[in-house]
Scaffold this motif. Structure first.
Motif, PDB file in Angstrom:
ATOM      1  N   ALA A 246      -8.808  31.187 -43.061  1.00 33.52           N
ATOM      2  CA  ALA A 246      -7.937  29.939 -43.138  1.00 33.52           C
ATOM      3  C   ALA A 246      -6.979  29.334 -41.506  1.00 33.52           C
ATOM      4  N   ILE A 247      -5.853  30.378 -41.780  1.00 28.83           N
ATOM      5  CA  ILE A 247      -4.927  30.350 -40.805  1.00 28.83           C
ATOM      6  C   ILE A 247      -5.216  29.720 -38.868  1.00 28.83           C
ATOM      7  N   GLU A 248      -6.424  31.018 -39.386  1.00 28.57           N
ATOM      8  CA  GLU A 248      -7.381  31.184 -38.037  1.00 28.57           C
ATOM      9  C   GLU A 248      -8.053  29.376 -37.317  1.00 28.57           C
ATOM     10  N   VAL A 249      -8.414  29.475 -38.163  1.00 31.68           N
ATOM     11  CA  VAL A 249      -9.433  27.879 -39.129  1.00 31.68           C
ATOM     12  C   VAL A 249      -8.765  26.676 -38.067  1.00 31.68           C
ATOM     13  N   CYS A 250      -7.564  27.118 -38.899  1.00 35.90           N
ATOM     14  CA  CYS A 250      -7.025  25.539 -39.267  1.00 35.90           C
ATOM     15  C   CYS A 250      -6.134  25.560 -37.021  1.00 35.90           C
ATOM     16  N   ARG A 251      -5.772  27.025 -36.946  1.00 36.76           N
ATOM     17  CA  ARG A 251      -4.630  26.868 -35.563  1.00 36.76           C
ATOM     18  C   ARG A 251      -5.548  26.611 -34.593  1.00 36.76           C
ATOM     19  N   PRO A 294      -8.376   5.202 -33.277  1.00 38.12           N
ATOM     20  CA  PRO A 294      -9.449   3.578 -33.276  1.00 38.12           C
ATOM     21  C   PRO A 294     -10.380   3.492 -32.105  1.00 38.12           C
ATOM     22  N   SER A 295     -10.972   5.189 -31.969  1.00 41.46           N
ATOM     23  CA  SER A 295     -12.413   4.694 -30.968  1.00 41.46           C
ATOM     24  C   SER A 295     -12.866   5.284 -32.487  1.00 41.46           C
ATOM     25  N   GLN A 296     -14.811   4.705 -32.469  1.00 36.81           N
ATOM     26  CA  GLN A 296     -15.373   5.537 -33.361  1.00 36.81           C
ATOM     27  C   GLN A 296     -16.094   6.599 -32.781  1.00 36.81           C
ATOM     28  N   GLU A 297     -16.280   6.507 -31.349  1.00 40.62           N
ATOM     29  CA  GLU A 297     -17.412   7.851 -30.577  1.00 40.62           C
ATOM     30  C   GLU A 297     -15.903   8.555 -30.560  1.00 40.62           C
ATOM     31  N   GLU A 298     -14.852   8.908 -30.968  1.00 44.72           N
ATOM     32  CA  GLU A 298     -13.694  10.084 -30.550  1.00 44.72           C
ATOM     33  C   GLU A 298     -13.649  10.332 -31.873  1.00 44.72           C
ATOM     34  N   LEU A 299     -14.061  10.209 -33.438  1.00 45.16           N
ATOM     35  CA  LEU A 299     -14.317  10.879 -34.316  1.00 45.16           C
ATOM     36  C   LEU A 299     -15.449  11.221 -34.673  1.00 45.16           C
ATOM     37  N   ILE A 300     -16.482  10.605 -34.006  1.00 48.32           N
ATOM     38  CA  ILE A 300     -17.326  11.062 -34.427  1.00 48.32           C
ATOM     39  C   ILE A 300     -17.881  12.559 -33.236  1.00 48.32           C
ATOM     40  N   ARG A 301     -16.965  12.517 -32.059  1.00 45.56           N
ATOM     41  CA  ARG A 301     -17.633  13.404 -31.398  1.00 45.56           C
ATOM     42  C   ARG A 301     -16.606  14.350 -32.232  1.00 45.56           C
ATOM     43  N   LEU A 302     -15.185  14.158 -32.609  1.00 46.44           N
ATOM     44  CA  LEU A 302     -14.394  15.533 -33.456  1.00 46.44           C
ATOM     45  C   LEU A 302     -15.130  15.738 -34.341  1.00 46.44           C
ATOM     46  N   GLY A 303     -15.239  15.038 -35.336  1.00 46.92           N
ATOM     47  CA  GLY A 303     -15.974  15.609 -36.452  1.00 46.92           C
ATOM     48  C   GLY A 303     -17.130  16.619 -36.176  1.00 46.92           C
ATOM     49  N   ASP A 304     -18.143  16.319 -35.693  1.00 44.94           N
ATOM     50  CA  ASP A 304     -19.298  16.922 -35.066  1.00 44.94           C
ATOM     51  C   ASP A 304     -18.545  18.531 -34.611  1.00 44.94           C
ATOM     52  N   LEU A 305     -17.587  18.490 -33.623  1.00 40.26           N
ATOM     53  CA  LEU A 305     -16.782  18.967 -33.600  1.00 40.26           C
ATOM     54  C   LEU A 305     -16.413  20.490 -34.520  1.00 40.26           C
ATOM     55  N   VAL A 306     -15.786  19.614 -35.681  1.00 39.70           N
ATOM     56  CA  VAL A 306     -15.114  20.735 -36.362  1.00 39.70           C
ATOM     57  C   VAL A 306     -16.499  21.145 -36.933  1.00 39.70           C
ATOM     58  N   HIS A 307     -17.534  20.712 -37.914  1.00 41.27           N
ATOM     59  CA  HIS A 307     -18.122  21.257 -37.497  1.00 41.27           C
ATOM     60  C   HIS A 307     -19.491  22.637 -36.944  1.00 41.27           C
ATOM     61  N   ALA A 308     -19.072  22.032 -35.580  1.00 47.58           N
ATOM     62  CA  ALA A 308     -19.774  23.047 -34.929  1.00 47.58           C
ATOM     63  C   ALA A 308     -19.556  24.180 -34.954  1.00 47.58           C
ATOM     64  N   LYS A 309     -18.229  24.243 -34.911  1.00 44.94           N
ATOM     65  CA  LYS A 309     -16.897  25.142 -34.566  1.00 44.94           C
ATOM     66  C   LYS A 309     -16.230  25.925 -35.767  1.00 44.94           C
ATOM     67  N   GLN A 311     -16.889  27.391 -38.372  1.00 46.68           N
ATOM     68  CA  GLN A 311     -17.234  28.704 -38.388  1.00 46.68           C
ATOM     69  C   GLN A 311     -17.274  30.171 -37.762  1.00 46.68           C
ATOM     70  N   GLY A 312     -16.925  29.420 -36.328  1.00 51.18           N
ATOM     71  CA  GLY A 312     -16.604  30.757 -35.162  1.00 51.18           C
ATOM     72  C   GLY A 312     -15.441  31.117 -35.339  1.00 51.18           C
ATOM     73  N   LEU A 313     -14.498  30.609 -36.271  1.00 52.28           N
ATOM     74  CA  LEU A 313     -13.350  30.763 -35.406  1.00 52.28           C
ATOM     75  C   LEU A 313     -12.723  31.540 -36.810  1.00 52.28           C
ATOM     76  N   ALA A 314     -14.210  32.058 -38.088  1.00 55.78           N
ATOM     77  CA  ALA A 314     -13.362  32.735 -38.555  1.00 55.78           C
ATOM     78  C   ALA A 314     -13.747  33.882 -38.390  1.00 55.78           C
ATOM     79  N   ARG A 315     -12.654  35.005 -39.091  1.00 55.88           N
ATOM     80  CA  ARG A 315     -13.180  36.436 -38.680  1.00 55.88           C
ATOM     81  C   ARG A 315     -14.663  37.068 -39.580  1.00 55.88           C
ATOM     82  N   LEU A 316     -14.075  37.069 -40.691  1.00 58.69           N
ATOM     83  CA  LEU A 316     -14.943  37.496 -41.599  1.00 58.69           C
ATOM     84  C   LEU A 316     -15.692  36.212 -42.830  1.00 58.69           C
ATOM     85  N   CYS A 317     -15.329  35.163 -43.240  1.00 58.93           N
ATOM     86  CA  CYS A 317     -14.975  35.033 -44.154  1.00 58.93           C
ATOM     87  C   CYS A 317     -16.293  33.803 -43.740  1.00 58.93           C
TER      88      CYS A 317
END
Ligand code: ZN
Length: 412
Positions: A246-251, A294-309, A311-317
């Motif tokens: 979880a620390i790796e994911v947060c970082r 303040p930008s809807q486009e930016e919120l969508i982009r960043l949230g989607d980035l979180v969804h996409a990335k 899992q790849g940030l965790a090592r084993l979980c």
């Protein structure tokens, strides 16, 4: 147009100090949770001030209080301004109260000058803005605006076991002069003055912030799933430690969402380790990522980035990501923003356009009526804290802009 009258800055400030004593804390802040005895006492004190000026009180079924100064045209929709009287558990003296007393000052100024307006002037006190006793916040205004069903709000159980509907009943009992008001009333305009709760006005030397929008937010529940093990028995090579991953994911997410412009708000406000026992390797971490921009486009982009990335940030979980809440940014009405800007310019108050970082009751209304907010600086940007402070001259400027705008919109 008739010359617009000057508000009474000393009266406004002494009222602000009076209200600071209702639920005042030893640290210099206030504690007034929705419908608790201190918050009801603040409503009662406000009602007494209003009744002394001959204004009429009404209360809607969601606990929102309206104070009305009649206009000359029967049936004309009112120009409404206000905010809230509840606070965070360890809140400041100006959050909410300033917007309420600015609107009262506007109405008293009209009364002192014996000005007749075509439209009625009204002050509104929205119920449960902070959400610190009953969740979610901005609940009274959401019900009034038709965003939340009344029955759902009345049934909300607070942290202390209190029920929202019982709170409304207690407030109504303390305000026997208040006639019933309907939900979903039509307003000619809705205005809200508030402290900025951020550092921009102070840093820029402006006195008035004309709010162009409330920033949006996107919240994501992130769950990291590993495996519980004996902390003495299980070798590191065989563990799937949810906390370590979880620390790796947060970082990693903090790195991905890095914003050189410093506009994005990125917060892990909740982080729960399970089973949270000293001799057990953590099997699960639940966290909530709160993104605001303040930008809807930016919120969508960043949230989607979180969804996409994520899992790849965790090592084993295993990492699961789910959206849990979404509020699109809300833009305020250009005509109201122009009214505020003109009022500030006429009075010689330095101003800037600004967006709101926090949510406010006014956010429900742009689709229903012309809506706008003005901010005044708060010292060092500090809010939701006993140290919250404003300059009396800034409070007077904010109330003057509200008074001028209310009178202009209500048509002298
Ligand atoms: Zn507030």
């Amino acid at each position: 147009m008739t010359a617009l009258p000057q508000i009474d800055a000393d009266r406004l400030w002494s009222r602000l100090m009076d209200f600071a004593r209702i639920g005042g804390t030893p640290e210099g802040g206030v504690r007034r949770l929705a419908f608790d005895p201190a918050e009801i006492a603040a409503h009662r004190h406000l009602a007494d001030l209003a009744l002394a000026r001959g204004f009429a009180l009404t209360l809607d079924p969601a606990g929102n209080l309206f104070i009305r100064r009649e206009g000359t045209e029967p049936g004309a929709a009112p120009v409404v301004s206000g905010s809230h009287l509840d606070s965070q558990p360890s809140g400041g003296r100006f959050d909410g109260t300033f917007g309420v007393l600015a609107a009262l000052e506007a109405m008293e100024t009209a009364q002192d000058a014996a000005l007749l307006t075509r439209r009625p002037l009204e002050l509104v006190v929205w119920a449960n803005e902070e959400g610190s006793r009953f969740r979610p916040g901005c609940l009274g205004s959401a019900v009034h605006a038709g965003e939340t069903p009344l029955a759902e709000a009345l049934a909300v159980v607070g942290d202390d076991g209190g029920i929202y509907g019982e709170g409304v009943a207690a407030l109504a009992a303390a305000l026997p002069e208040a006639a019933p008001a309907a939900l979903g009333r039509s307003f000619a305009a809705l205005l809200e003055a508030h402290i900025e709760q951020g550092p921009l006005l102070e840093a820029g030397g402006q006195v008035i912030g004309v709010v162009d929008r409330v920033q949006g937010h996107r919240r994501l529940d992130i769950c990291v799933i590993g495996r519980e093990d004996h902390s003495g028995g299980a070798p590191l090579s065989l563990r799937r430690d949810a906390f370590v991953d979880a620390i790796e994911v947060c970082r990693g997410l903090a790195e991905l969402c890095r914003d050189e412009t410093d506009v994005l708000r990125f917060t892990f406000g909740r982080f729960v380790v399970s089973p949270n026992a000293v001799s057990v390797v953590p099997g699960r971490v639940d966290m909530v990522l709160d993104l605001r921009h303040p930008s809807q486009e930016e919120l969508i982009r960043l949230g989607d980035l979180v969804h996409a990335k994520a899992q790849g940030l965790a090592r084993l979980c295993e990492v699961r990501v789910a959206d849990s809440s979404w509020h699109a940014p809300v833009a305020f009405t250009p005509a109201i923003r122009e009214t505020f800007a003109r009022a500030a310019d006429r009075r010689g108050y330095p101003r800037r356009e600004i967006y709101s970082g926090g949510g406010h009751d006014a956010r429900w209304f742009p689709g229903r009526c012309p809506t706008g907010m003005v901010f005044i600086p708060c010292e060092k940007g500090v809010s939701h804290h006993p140290a919250e402070n404003v300059d009396p001259a800034h409070a007077a400027a904010g109330a003057q802009v509200i008074a001028d705008a209310m009178l202009e919109l209500a048509e002298l």
